[in-house]
Enzyme design. Sequence first.
Site, PDB file in Angstrom:
ATOM      1  N   GLY A  11       0.792  -1.013  -0.027  1.00  0.00           N
ATOM      2  CA  GLY A  11       0.017   0.101  -0.115  1.00  0.00           C
ATOM      3  C   GLY A  11       0.761   1.437  -0.068  1.00  0.00           C
ATOM      4  O   GLY A  11       1.874   1.136   0.591  1.00  0.00           O
ATOM      5  N   ARG A  78       0.508  -4.693  -5.512  1.00  0.00           N
ATOM      6  CA  ARG A  78       0.881  -6.028  -4.809  1.00  0.00           C
ATOM      7  C   ARG A  78       0.899  -7.046  -5.801  1.00  0.00           C
ATOM      8  O   ARG A  78       0.582  -7.038  -7.068  1.00  0.00           O
ATOM      9  CB  ARG A  78      -0.378  -6.443  -3.996  1.00  0.00           C
ATOM     10  N   ASP A 109       5.889  -4.786   5.764  1.00  0.00           N
ATOM     11  CA  ASP A 109       6.312  -6.180   6.068  1.00  0.00           C
ATOM     12  C   ASP A 109       6.369  -7.151   4.897  1.00  0.00           C
ATOM     13  O   ASP A 109       7.478  -7.773   4.799  1.00  0.00           O
ATOM     14  CB  ASP A 109       5.084  -6.701   7.466  1.00  0.00           C
ATOM     15  N   THR A 131       4.889   1.920   5.646  1.00  0.00           N
ATOM     16  CA  THR A 131       3.381   1.648   5.596  1.00  0.00           C
ATOM     17  C   THR A 131       2.750   2.479   6.745  1.00  0.00           C
ATOM     18  O   THR A 131       3.202   2.609   7.609  1.00  0.00           O
ATOM     19  CB  THR A 131       3.264   0.248   6.017  1.00  0.00           C
ATOM     20  N   ASP A 133       0.442   1.315   8.715  1.00  0.00           N
ATOM     21  CA  ASP A 133       0.043   0.513   9.599  1.00  0.00           C
ATOM     22  C   ASP A 133       0.867   0.449  10.763  1.00  0.00           C
ATOM     23  O   ASP A 133       0.267  -0.075  11.937  1.00  0.00           O
ATOM     24  CB  ASP A 133      -0.234  -0.854   9.065  1.00  0.00           C
ATOM     25  N   ASP A 135       2.965  -1.751  11.619  1.00  0.00           N
ATOM     26  CA  ASP A 135       2.994  -2.946  12.362  1.00  0.00           C
ATOM     27  C   ASP A 135       4.228  -3.625  12.112  1.00  0.00           C
ATOM     28  O   ASP A 135       4.245  -5.026  11.943  1.00  0.00           O
ATOM     29  CB  ASP A 135       2.008  -3.887  11.344  1.00  0.00           C
ATOM     30  N   ARG A 177      -5.001  -2.501   8.843  1.00  0.00           N
ATOM     31  CA  ARG A 177      -4.863  -3.793   8.787  1.00  0.00           C
ATOM     32  C   ARG A 177      -5.006  -4.736  10.081  1.00  0.00           C
ATOM     33  O   ARG A 177      -6.013  -4.354  10.687  1.00  0.00           O
ATOM     34  CB  ARG A 177      -3.706  -4.405   7.909  1.00  0.00           C
TER      35      ARG A 177
HETATM   36  P1  ADP Z   1       3.045  -4.519   2.701  1.00  0.00           P
HETATM   37  O1  ADP Z   1       4.330  -4.601   2.074  1.00  0.00           O
HETATM   38  O2  ADP Z   1       2.667  -3.042   2.953  1.00  0.00           O
HETATM   39  O3  ADP Z   1       3.146  -5.114   4.023  1.00  0.00           O
HETATM   40  P2  ADP Z   1       1.875  -6.739   1.219  1.00  0.00           P
HETATM   41  O4  ADP Z   1       1.839  -7.711   2.520  1.00  0.00           O
HETATM   42  O5  ADP Z   1       0.752  -6.695   0.419  1.00  0.00           O
HETATM   43  O6  ADP Z   1       2.160  -5.207   1.892  1.00  0.00           O
HETATM   44  O7  ADP Z   1       2.981  -7.095   0.495  1.00  0.00           O
HETATM   45  C1  ADP Z   1       3.309  -6.432  -0.763  1.00  0.00           C
HETATM   46  C2  ADP Z   1       4.122  -7.321  -1.555  1.00  0.00           C
HETATM   47  O8  ADP Z   1       5.512  -7.799  -1.063  1.00  0.00           O
HETATM   48  C3  ADP Z   1       3.199  -8.557  -2.068  1.00  0.00           C
HETATM   49  O9  ADP Z   1       2.582  -8.232  -3.074  1.00  0.00           O
HETATM   50  C4  ADP Z   1       4.487  -9.372  -2.599  1.00  0.00           C
HETATM   51  O10 ADP Z   1       4.811  -8.927  -3.838  1.00  0.00           O
HETATM   52  C5  ADP Z   1       5.760  -9.064  -1.789  1.00  0.00           C
HETATM   53  N1  ADP Z   1       5.728 -10.132  -0.692  1.00  0.00           N
HETATM   54  C6  ADP Z   1       4.729 -10.231   0.446  1.00  0.00           C
HETATM   55  N2  ADP Z   1       5.006 -11.293   1.118  1.00  0.00           N
HETATM   56  C7  ADP Z   1       5.941 -11.863   0.488  1.00  0.00           C
HETATM   57  C8  ADP Z   1       6.911 -13.122   1.013  1.00  0.00           C
HETATM   58  N3  ADP Z   1       6.608 -13.881   1.848  1.00  0.00           N
HETATM   59  N4  ADP Z   1       7.664 -13.321  -0.051  1.00  0.00           N
HETATM   60  C9  ADP Z   1       8.160 -12.680  -1.108  1.00  0.00           C
HETATM   61  N5  ADP Z   1       7.407 -11.492  -1.361  1.00  0.00           N
HETATM   62  C10 ADP Z   1       6.227 -11.208  -0.618  1.00  0.00           C
HETATM   63  O1  F6P Z   2      -1.214  -1.843   4.400  1.00  0.00           O
HETATM   64  C1  F6P Z   2      -1.912  -0.439   4.171  1.00  0.00           C
HETATM   65  C2  F6P Z   2      -2.978  -0.472   4.114  1.00  0.00           C
HETATM   66  O2  F6P Z   2      -3.641   0.868   3.994  1.00  0.00           O
HETATM   67  C3  F6P Z   2      -3.998  -1.013   5.246  1.00  0.00           C
HETATM   68  O3  F6P Z   2      -4.330   0.074   6.405  1.00  0.00           O
HETATM   69  C4  F6P Z   2      -5.284  -1.560   4.450  1.00  0.00           C
HETATM   70  O4  F6P Z   2      -5.834  -2.559   5.280  1.00  0.00           O
HETATM   71  C5  F6P Z   2      -4.879  -1.967   3.264  1.00  0.00           C
HETATM   72  O5  F6P Z   2      -3.483  -1.242   3.065  1.00  0.00           O
HETATM   73  C6  F6P Z   2      -5.797  -1.586   2.161  1.00  0.00           C
HETATM   74  O6  F6P Z   2      -5.464  -2.122   0.967  1.00  0.00           O
HETATM   75  P1  F6P Z   2      -5.770  -1.807  -0.597  1.00  0.00           P
HETATM   76  O7  F6P Z   2      -4.959  -0.409  -0.826  1.00  0.00           O
HETATM   77  O8  F6P Z   2      -5.285  -3.050  -1.375  1.00  0.00           O
HETATM   78  O9  F6P Z   2      -7.106  -1.445  -0.413  1.00  0.00           O
END
Ligand code: ADP
Ligand code: F6P
Length: 353
Positions: A11, A78, A109, A131, A133, A135, A177
């Site tokens: 995000g 993503r 994360d 992020t 969040d 988190d 989240r």
């Molecule tokens: P954030 O980085 O904000 O936590 P996401 O959890 O959606 O957001 O993760 C973002 C992107 O990071 C995912 O769409 C994927 O491309 C990559 N990603 C997430 N988890 C993993 C993982 N365990 N191993 C490799 N890439 C990952």
């Molecule tokens: O991780 C950031 C965040 O804004 C969260 O707070 C929320 O749950 C999520 O992304 C929303 O994701 P999307 O942009 O895919 O709706």
Amino acid sequence: MSKIAVLTSGGDSPGMNAAVMSVARSAALLDMPLIGIKRGYNGLIGKFPNPKDNYVEMSMDQLLDIADLPGTYLRTARCPEFADKEYQQKAAQFLRELGVKGLVVIGGDGSLQGAQALCQQGIPCVGIPATIDNDLGYTEMTLGYDTAVNVCVDSIRAIRATSRSHDRPHVVEVMGRNCGDIALTAALSTGAEIVVVPEVQNWEIKDISRRLNNLIARGNTRATVVVAEGAWRTMAPFDHHSFLVKRGKVNVSFPEQRIDAINFARVLQQMAIDGVEVRATVVGYTQRGVQPTARDGAFAFEASAMAVNLLRHHISGQVVGVRSGRIFHMPMETALKMKPRFNRRMFNMVNAL
Ligand code: ADP
Ligand code: F6P
């Protein structure tokens, strides 16, 4: 000097552009050519047929005006495939072909897990926690969190004015989240009377209603209930649909809907003293789409300079963060295992009434 690359992923969060700009400034100072990877890990796996959609050569001059823009200039996305080793190998190969010797990953994360996977494929990476969040357990703040909290504080204050005028309690849903930090800090900053977070399992709607009714009985007719979006998942089972159907508040044939801020407010209103109206607002994406606060802007700047400096000294597999108010770095592998700590003391303080 070695060529490096930068990407934003997950995000979008306020301050991502400031971080990219700072990477570009540091790279320019060190004469390091810079590649901007577009749309998160999608750009690295060559998802789009036109190479311009996957990456761009970047110069500092191009980026002069992006630092205080909301959103992310490099775009974000993503990329679920990236959890798969085959795509991680493909991405590493792509970076090697471009002659990239180090990558700065700006994201939350999941994005940093992706950076760790790339390190295992032999690509030196450094991560910047970005992020809204907040988190990530290893750092006191993530980029964008301060800005998101400030947006929520502004919203709650505006809502409070209209709530007070009409004697209406109000439910305000904020993002985060599975983390309740935005809700908790926004509630504390605005003097909200009730805060509901996902860190508390099996919380009961009846308990919230009882506390709200006590406030109303004591004359607080404009109380604010701040709910973190993740808290809907940890609520004790309650059949809000049947409850509202019985009270004639929703149509029987209306398809079953998950609990949300609107339905929650409807239930609270039905459980409240006659005549009390309870309204709801979801703050939503405005938490992400604004200019970074000074705190986030400064963090972006310092963290990115540190990230480039680490790569320059061939120190990789690191994440940058804040500890005791100061920027630091530590090994990614250890950092990503650390669980975020929920501030129970602050939670009790908000909910003390
Ligand atoms: P954030 O980085 O904000 O936590 P996401 O959890 O959606 O957001 O993760 C973002 C992107 O990071 C995912 O769409 C994927 O491309 C990559 N990603 C997430 N988890 C993993 C993982 N365990 N191993 C490799 N890439 C990952
Ligand atoms: O991780 C950031 C965040 O804004 C969260 O707070 C929320 O749950 C999520 O992304 C929303 O994701 P999307 O942009 O895919 O709706």
